[in-house]
Write a protein that holds these residues in place. Sequence first.
Motif, PDB file in Angstrom:
ATOM      1  N   GLU A 138      31.879   4.110  13.889  1.00  0.00           N
ATOM      2  CA  GLU A 138      32.359   5.403  14.374  1.00  0.00           C
ATOM      3  C   GLU A 138      31.421   5.845  15.491  1.00  0.00           C
ATOM      4  N   TYR A 139      31.769   5.487  16.700  1.00  0.00           N
ATOM      5  CA  TYR A 139      30.885   5.683  17.848  1.00  0.00           C
ATOM      6  C   TYR A 139      30.389   7.120  17.993  1.00  0.00           C
ATOM      7  N   GLU A 140      31.235   8.094  17.716  1.00  0.00           N
ATOM      8  CA  GLU A 140      30.858   9.489  17.938  1.00  0.00           C
ATOM      9  C   GLU A 140      29.738   9.957  17.006  1.00  0.00           C
ATOM     10  N   TYR A 142      27.020   8.252  16.478  1.00  0.00           N
ATOM     11  CA  TYR A 142      25.761   7.661  16.917  1.00  0.00           C
ATOM     12  C   TYR A 142      25.183   8.416  18.106  1.00  0.00           C
ATOM     13  N   TRP A 144      23.581   8.647  21.807  1.00  0.00           N
ATOM     14  CA  TRP A 144      24.112   7.952  22.985  1.00  0.00           C
ATOM     15  C   TRP A 144      23.511   6.560  23.151  1.00  0.00           C
ATOM     16  N   ASP A 146      22.332   4.479  20.831  1.00  0.00           N
ATOM     17  CA  ASP A 146      22.933   3.596  19.827  1.00  0.00           C
ATOM     18  C   ASP A 146      24.372   3.249  20.206  1.00  0.00           C
ATOM     19  N   ARG A 147      25.113   4.237  20.700  1.00  0.00           N
ATOM     20  CA  ARG A 147      26.499   3.966  21.133  1.00  0.00           C
ATOM     21  C   ARG A 147      26.528   2.884  22.201  1.00  0.00           C
ATOM     22  N   ARG A 151      28.140  -0.729  21.495  1.00  0.00           N
ATOM     23  CA  ARG A 151      29.267  -1.153  22.356  1.00  0.00           C
ATOM     24  C   ARG A 151      28.963  -2.496  23.007  1.00  0.00           C
ATOM     25  N   THR A 161      35.496  -1.478  21.176  1.00  0.00           N
ATOM     26  CA  THR A 161      34.536  -0.756  22.011  1.00  0.00           C
ATOM     27  C   THR A 161      35.015   0.642  22.378  1.00  0.00           C
ATOM     28  N   GLY A 163      35.798   4.449  21.914  1.00  0.00           N
ATOM     29  CA  GLY A 163      35.343   5.561  21.073  1.00  0.00           C
ATOM     30  C   GLY A 163      36.513   6.429  20.644  1.00  0.00           C
TER      31      GLY A 163
END
Length: 190
Positions: A138-140, A142, A144, A146-147, A151, A161, A163
């Motif tokens: 769940e990208y949101e 993390y 920035w 880590d995102r 990715r 990849t 979000g």
Amino acid sequence: MPNTNDDKPSVNSLVLLYATREGQTLRIVEHMQRCLQQAKVPVRILALDACHDWPCQRHEMAVICSPVRYGKHLPAAQRFVKKFGKHLDDKPSAMVSVNLTARKPERSTPNNNPYLKRFLNQNGWQPVLQAVFAGALEYERYPWWDRLMIRTIMRMTKGPTTGGQKYEFTNWSAVEHFCDQLVMLLEEKA
């Protein structure tokens, strides 16, 4: 913190010890708890970070559950196994590794998952049962950095990849099957 259904000593009880970052490992552990309770197994859940003393005197089996972050299981799992390795060897124990690599069939078993194999080799611990479950992405959730890193890793490994949504890879049937194996092992030991 989740509670126990029975704190009395039991020959066929267990404790689920977990570490988590974003919460998927805890969701897996809570699902395991429900499955085990349905099978009438006394079970309690404890966070690995909260274990300063050996927590399993009254339990037949310890199950360590930890996610992998950047190629390593969380430090709480490393510390616990190093500190209590002798105790883990004295009774049947189990290890659950939660990682995104396990979303691929060729990396979804204990025999072919590099993170679990490395963790066990580094710690000299051979649990009776081992499992590998894919986690969630769940990208949101993390930061920035880590995102960006995740990715990049996902792009290299042909994972998602984009979000804005949660990618859940956990095979809940496999979690339930592992719980069945735990119950069978406990019944053999009773």
